[in-house]
Design an enzyme around this catalytic site. Structure first.
Site, PDB file in Angstrom:
ATOM      1  N   ASP A   8       0.855  -1.178   0.000  1.00  0.00           N
ATOM      2  CA  ASP A   8       0.000   0.000   0.000  1.00  0.00           C
ATOM      3  C   ASP A   8       0.895   1.233   0.000  1.00  0.00           C
ATOM      4  OD1 ASP A   8      -2.814   1.255   0.581  1.00  0.00           O
ATOM      5  OD2 ASP A   8      -1.483   2.169   2.060  1.00  0.00           O
ATOM      6  N   GLU A  10       0.795   5.536   0.675  1.00  0.00           N
ATOM      7  CA  GLU A  10       0.073   6.729   1.125  1.00  0.00           C
ATOM      8  C   GLU A  10       0.608   7.920   0.347  1.00  0.00           C
ATOM      9  OE1 GLU A  10      -2.491   6.889   3.356  1.00  0.00           O
ATOM     10  OE2 GLU A  10      -2.423   4.695   3.333  1.00  0.00           O
ATOM     11  N   HIS A 153      -4.788   4.185   7.961  1.00  0.00           N
ATOM     12  CA  HIS A 153      -4.278   4.969   6.841  1.00  0.00           C
ATOM     13  C   HIS A 153      -2.753   5.108   6.899  1.00  0.00           C
ATOM     14  CE1 HIS A 153      -8.304   6.002   5.488  1.00  0.00           C
ATOM     15  NE2 HIS A 153      -8.596   6.249   6.731  1.00  0.00           N
ATOM     16  N   ASP A 158      -2.349  -0.865   6.638  1.00  0.00           N
ATOM     17  CA  ASP A 158      -3.391  -1.113   5.645  1.00  0.00           C
ATOM     18  C   ASP A 158      -3.119  -2.379   4.844  1.00  0.00           C
ATOM     19  OD1 ASP A 158      -4.565   1.157   6.562  1.00  0.00           O
ATOM     20  OD2 ASP A 158      -4.378   2.324   4.715  1.00  0.00           O
TER      21      ASP A 158
END
Length: 262
Positions: A8, A10, A153, A158
């Site tokens: 993941d 961000e 987040h 995540d």
């Protein structure tokens, strides 16, 4: 059998003057495909070239101050390439968002991006198999549905949450397939059609498909119907009923109910 890498990223949110999503954090876990257990991980904050694109405050904790001392992408590119290249990539909405951000970051430093030997996008897989029984297909919604916990987040958290969500969804679908007449969920309305899933979305919209925005605590209940199309649905139903008088049975109308609700 190739190892799975759940990952993941961000990023910043696009603004009126900046349309690109700049990577702020990368996180990945290596998962054994036979046991679905974590066997390795890597996570790092990333400092963008222009710190002004990072908001000074952010609920996830990835603030301008936090990334100001982080390494630039060029300094962590080798480690990211090592954990990603030649493995099966798994993530939520990665085809349209995370993979794009990864390629952009490697292109910025003039290096080839890592390549997967396969890809599993849980958003696409669950839209066809699990549907919207949880309300929608955002990671936070699915995690809440299974009581896994709130979404943080943060990249590594995540990625781990994605693994747990997939485990739970797969278990439900396995049980339903074992006793389809007893446990099967026949709510076809919740399924997402391939044509709708392939619509081109902006960077901001792709972020929202992954999870709710972190800048607000307000939540909205998702309706499975488009309220503006209810009139068309009613008219189609009326036409079908009028045409059925004296010629079609109620069972025929039931079999074609999926067409009426499109």
């Amino acid at each position: 059998m190739g190892e799975l890498v759940f990952f993941d990223v961000e990023t910043t949110m696009p603004t009126g003057t900046e349309s690109r999503c700049w990577m702020l954090e990368f996180g990945a876990i290596l998962v054994c495909p036979r046991k679905l257990v974590e066997i390795g991980s890597y996570c790092t904050l990333i400092r963008p070239a222009d710190l002004s694109v990072v908001p000074p405050h952010r609920l996830s904790g990835i603030t301008r101050e936090a990334v100001s001392s982080a390494p630039p992408f060029e300094d962590v590119a080798d480690q990211i390439y090592k954990i990603m290249n030649g493995r099966v990539w798994v993530g939520h909405n990665i085809r349209r968002f995370d993979c794009v951000r990864l390629k952009e970051a490697f292109a910025d430093i003039g290096r080839p991006s890592p390549e997967p030997i396969g890809m599993i996008d849980s958003l696409n897989v669950l839209s066809q198999g699990f549907g919207r029984r949880a309300g929608d297909l955002k990671m936070a919604t699915l995690a809440s549905y299974f009581k896994i916990g709130p979404q943080k987040h943060r990249s590594i958290d995540d990625a781990r949450m994605n693994l747990e969500v997939i485990k739970h969804c797969a278990t439900v679908l396995f049980l339903e397939s074992s006793l389809p007449n007893v446990l099967s969920n026949n709510n076809n309305i919740g399924m997402v059609t391939r044509s709708k899933a392939s619509t081109t979305l902006s960077c901001r919209q792709e972020i929202r498909r992954k999870s709710p925005p972190t800048c607000t605590a307000v939540s909205h209940r998702t309706s499975p119907y488009n309220t503006r199309s209810l009139g068309k649905v009613v008219e189609k139903a009326k036409d079908a009923i009028r045409g059925a008088r004296g010629s079609r049975t109620l069972n025929t109308l039931v079999r074609h109910s999926r067409y009426l609700l499109r």
